[in-house]
Write a protein that holds these residues in place. Sequence first.
Motif, PDB file in Angstrom:
ATOM      1  N   THR A 140      -3.470  -4.631   1.343  1.00  0.00           N
ATOM      2  CA  THR A 140      -1.886  -3.671   1.384  1.00  0.00           C
ATOM      3  C   THR A 140      -1.445  -2.413   0.596  1.00  0.00           C
ATOM      4  O   THR A 140      -0.992  -1.568   1.394  1.00  0.00           O
ATOM      5  CB  THR A 140      -0.432  -4.904   0.545  1.00  0.00           C
ATOM      6  OG1 THR A 140      -0.763  -4.531  -0.706  1.00  0.00           O
ATOM      7  CG2 THR A 140      -0.096  -5.860   1.710  1.00  0.00           C
ATOM      8  N   TRP A 141      -2.177  -2.098  -0.439  1.00  0.00           N
ATOM      9  CA  TRP A 141      -2.607  -1.256  -0.928  1.00  0.00           C
ATOM     10  C   TRP A 141      -3.825   0.188  -0.157  1.00  0.00           C
ATOM     11  O   TRP A 141      -3.807   1.240  -0.752  1.00  0.00           O
ATOM     12  CB  TRP A 141      -3.730  -1.579  -2.304  1.00  0.00           C
ATOM     13  CG  TRP A 141      -5.108  -2.007  -1.855  1.00  0.00           C
ATOM     14  CD1 TRP A 141      -5.801  -1.321  -2.543  1.00  0.00           C
ATOM     15  CD2 TRP A 141      -5.577  -3.046  -2.317  1.00  0.00           C
ATOM     16  NE1 TRP A 141      -7.139  -1.956  -1.882  1.00  0.00           N
ATOM     17  CE2 TRP A 141      -6.518  -3.306  -1.955  1.00  0.00           C
ATOM     18  CE3 TRP A 141      -4.338  -4.826  -1.922  1.00  0.00           C
ATOM     19  CZ2 TRP A 141      -7.582  -4.446  -1.106  1.00  0.00           C
ATOM     20  CZ3 TRP A 141      -5.299  -5.414  -1.643  1.00  0.00           C
ATOM     21  CH2 TRP A 141      -6.958  -5.445  -1.107  1.00  0.00           C
ATOM     22  N   CYS A 142      -4.160  -0.005   0.529  1.00  0.00           N
ATOM     23  CA  CYS A 142      -4.830   0.669   1.456  1.00  0.00           C
ATOM     24  C   CYS A 142      -4.341   1.544   1.875  1.00  0.00           C
ATOM     25  O   CYS A 142      -4.177   1.207   3.337  1.00  0.00           O
ATOM     26  CB  CYS A 142      -6.231  -0.372   2.424  1.00  0.00           C
ATOM     27  SG  CYS A 142      -7.153   0.510   3.478  1.00  0.00           S
ATOM     28  N   GLU A 143      -4.794   2.650   1.702  1.00  0.00           N
ATOM     29  CA  GLU A 143      -4.164   4.100   2.395  1.00  0.00           C
ATOM     30  C   GLU A 143      -4.692   4.207   3.381  1.00  0.00           C
ATOM     31  O   GLU A 143      -3.430   4.051   4.846  1.00  0.00           O
ATOM     32  CB  GLU A 143      -4.278   5.328   1.481  1.00  0.00           C
ATOM     33  CG  GLU A 143      -3.120   5.033   0.770  1.00  0.00           C
ATOM     34  CD  GLU A 143      -2.822   5.838  -0.409  1.00  0.00           C
ATOM     35  OE1 GLU A 143      -3.289   7.309   0.263  1.00  0.00           O
ATOM     36  OE2 GLU A 143      -2.599   6.550  -1.586  1.00  0.00           O
ATOM     37  N   PRO A 144      -6.032   3.899   4.113  1.00  0.00           N
ATOM     38  CA  PRO A 144      -6.145   4.109   5.388  1.00  0.00           C
ATOM     39  C   PRO A 144      -5.686   2.896   6.228  1.00  0.00           C
ATOM     40  O   PRO A 144      -5.620   3.384   7.355  1.00  0.00           O
ATOM     41  CB  PRO A 144      -7.787   4.205   5.582  1.00  0.00           C
ATOM     42  CG  PRO A 144      -7.933   4.805   3.663  1.00  0.00           C
ATOM     43  CD  PRO A 144      -7.188   4.253   2.739  1.00  0.00           C
ATOM     44  N   CYS A 145      -5.403   1.941   5.801  1.00  0.00           N
ATOM     45  CA  CYS A 145      -5.174   0.834   6.498  1.00  0.00           C
ATOM     46  C   CYS A 145      -3.814   0.772   6.908  1.00  0.00           C
ATOM     47  O   CYS A 145      -3.535   0.926   8.522  1.00  0.00           O
ATOM     48  CB  CYS A 145      -5.296  -0.814   5.977  1.00  0.00           C
ATOM     49  SG  CYS A 145      -6.689  -1.060   5.303  1.00  0.00           S
ATOM     50  N   GLU A 146      -2.554   1.292   5.971  1.00  0.00           N
ATOM     51  CA  GLU A 146      -1.684   1.745   6.534  1.00  0.00           C
ATOM     52  C   GLU A 146      -1.550   3.316   7.497  1.00  0.00           C
ATOM     53  O   GLU A 146      -0.575   2.915   8.239  1.00  0.00           O
ATOM     54  CB  GLU A 146      -1.184   2.463   5.235  1.00  0.00           C
ATOM     55  CG  GLU A 146       0.967   2.539   5.645  1.00  0.00           C
ATOM     56  CD  GLU A 146       1.183   3.417   4.328  1.00  0.00           C
ATOM     57  OE1 GLU A 146       2.327   3.302   4.215  1.00  0.00           O
ATOM     58  OE2 GLU A 146       1.094   2.422   3.232  1.00  0.00           O
ATOM     59  N   ARG A 147      -2.523   3.807   7.515  1.00  0.00           N
ATOM     60  CA  ARG A 147      -2.182   5.014   8.649  1.00  0.00           C
ATOM     61  C   ARG A 147      -2.506   4.318  10.318  1.00  0.00           C
ATOM     62  O   ARG A 147      -2.584   5.257  11.021  1.00  0.00           O
ATOM     63  CB  ARG A 147      -3.685   6.312   8.084  1.00  0.00           C
ATOM     64  CG  ARG A 147      -2.612   7.308   6.744  1.00  0.00           C
ATOM     65  CD  ARG A 147      -3.690   8.372   6.406  1.00  0.00           C
ATOM     66  NE  ARG A 147      -4.787   8.262   6.730  1.00  0.00           N
ATOM     67  CZ  ARG A 147      -5.380   8.034   5.084  1.00  0.00           C
ATOM     68  NH1 ARG A 147      -4.765   7.983   3.703  1.00  0.00           N
ATOM     69  NH2 ARG A 147      -6.263   8.024   5.188  1.00  0.00           N
ATOM     70  N   GLU A 148      -4.348   3.647  10.299  1.00  0.00           N
ATOM     71  CA  GLU A 148      -4.493   2.850  11.197  1.00  0.00           C
ATOM     72  C   GLU A 148      -3.624   1.644  12.058  1.00  0.00           C
ATOM     73  O   GLU A 148      -3.398   1.652  13.237  1.00  0.00           O
ATOM     74  CB  GLU A 148      -6.129   2.498  11.197  1.00  0.00           C
ATOM     75  CG  GLU A 148      -6.622   0.964  10.682  1.00  0.00           C
ATOM     76  CD  GLU A 148      -7.641   1.651  10.536  1.00  0.00           C
ATOM     77  OE1 GLU A 148      -8.605   1.912  10.984  1.00  0.00           O
ATOM     78  OE2 GLU A 148      -8.579   0.382  10.399  1.00  0.00           O
ATOM     79  N   PHE A 149      -2.701   0.790  11.150  1.00  0.00           N
ATOM     80  CA  PHE A 149      -1.893   0.181  11.842  1.00  0.00           C
ATOM     81  C   PHE A 149      -0.995   0.434  13.314  1.00  0.00           C
ATOM     82  O   PHE A 149      -0.964   0.319  14.437  1.00  0.00           O
ATOM     83  CB  PHE A 149      -1.290  -0.317  10.809  1.00  0.00           C
ATOM     84  CG  PHE A 149      -2.276  -1.789  10.365  1.00  0.00           C
ATOM     85  CD1 PHE A 149      -2.619  -2.175  10.559  1.00  0.00           C
ATOM     86  CD2 PHE A 149      -2.013  -1.536   8.875  1.00  0.00           C
ATOM     87  CE1 PHE A 149      -3.707  -3.520  10.138  1.00  0.00           C
ATOM     88  CE2 PHE A 149      -2.814  -2.767   7.925  1.00  0.00           C
ATOM     89  CZ  PHE A 149      -3.370  -3.827   8.856  1.00  0.00           C
ATOM     90  N   PRO A 150      -0.412   2.089  12.849  1.00  0.00           N
ATOM     91  CA  PRO A 150       0.326   1.876  13.747  1.00  0.00           C
ATOM     92  C   PRO A 150      -0.218   2.366  14.914  1.00  0.00           C
ATOM     93  O   PRO A 150       0.721   2.041  16.542  1.00  0.00           O
ATOM     94  CB  PRO A 150       1.159   3.270  13.211  1.00  0.00           C
ATOM     95  CG  PRO A 150       1.209   3.111  12.117  1.00  0.00           C
ATOM     96  CD  PRO A 150      -0.213   2.372  11.673  1.00  0.00           C
ATOM     97  N   ALA A 151      -1.326   2.985  15.201  1.00  0.00           N
ATOM     98  CA  ALA A 151      -2.161   2.706  16.680  1.00  0.00           C
ATOM     99  C   ALA A 151      -2.825   1.617  16.992  1.00  0.00           C
ATOM    100  O   ALA A 151      -2.601   1.812  18.165  1.00  0.00           O
ATOM    101  CB  ALA A 151      -3.240   3.928  16.144  1.00  0.00           C
TER     102      ALA A 151
END
Length: 177
Positions: A74-85
Amino acid sequence: MEQKKKRSIMRGVILAILALAIGYTIYAAVTKDKIELITAGAEAPDFEVVDLNGEKHRLKEYKGQGVLLNFWGTWCEPCEREFPAMERQYESFKKQGVEIIAVNFAQSEFEVSKYVTNMGMTFPVAIDKTKSVFTAYNIGPLPTSIFIKPDGTIDRIITGEMSEVEIIQYLESIKPE
């Protein structure tokens, strides 16, 4: 005299802590090498996880389908950016025989559930509480995505954030014939 005794004890404690730290570092380096590195073309290690809905997911049960394993926190910003895609592509590729399973790095169920709800994620999300799946796949930095072909072999391993174009391209490459 009392001061010298205290200093000697303090130095002894510091040396013991340093010795333990060095010993642990050596142990960690030696045992990490024993974990087989996962590479493209290799058989994907089987595992079983339980998602936030209580459903079990075992890799071998997906034989004949493509699988994207996405390791995240949950702390991973790149993870957060790729989840919507990933979410935008999920339904379309699921109908074509490709499953997405997101595996979280041992965070609390409350924290992960809240995150998944906020992100609107509908694909299976599991928490690797024992870190056994992370260990089996020798996961380092997050996000790491493992694309598994229908025959159970690894197509590719992507470390770091993917664009939506890359996600589509890689999901296309693991679709069943």
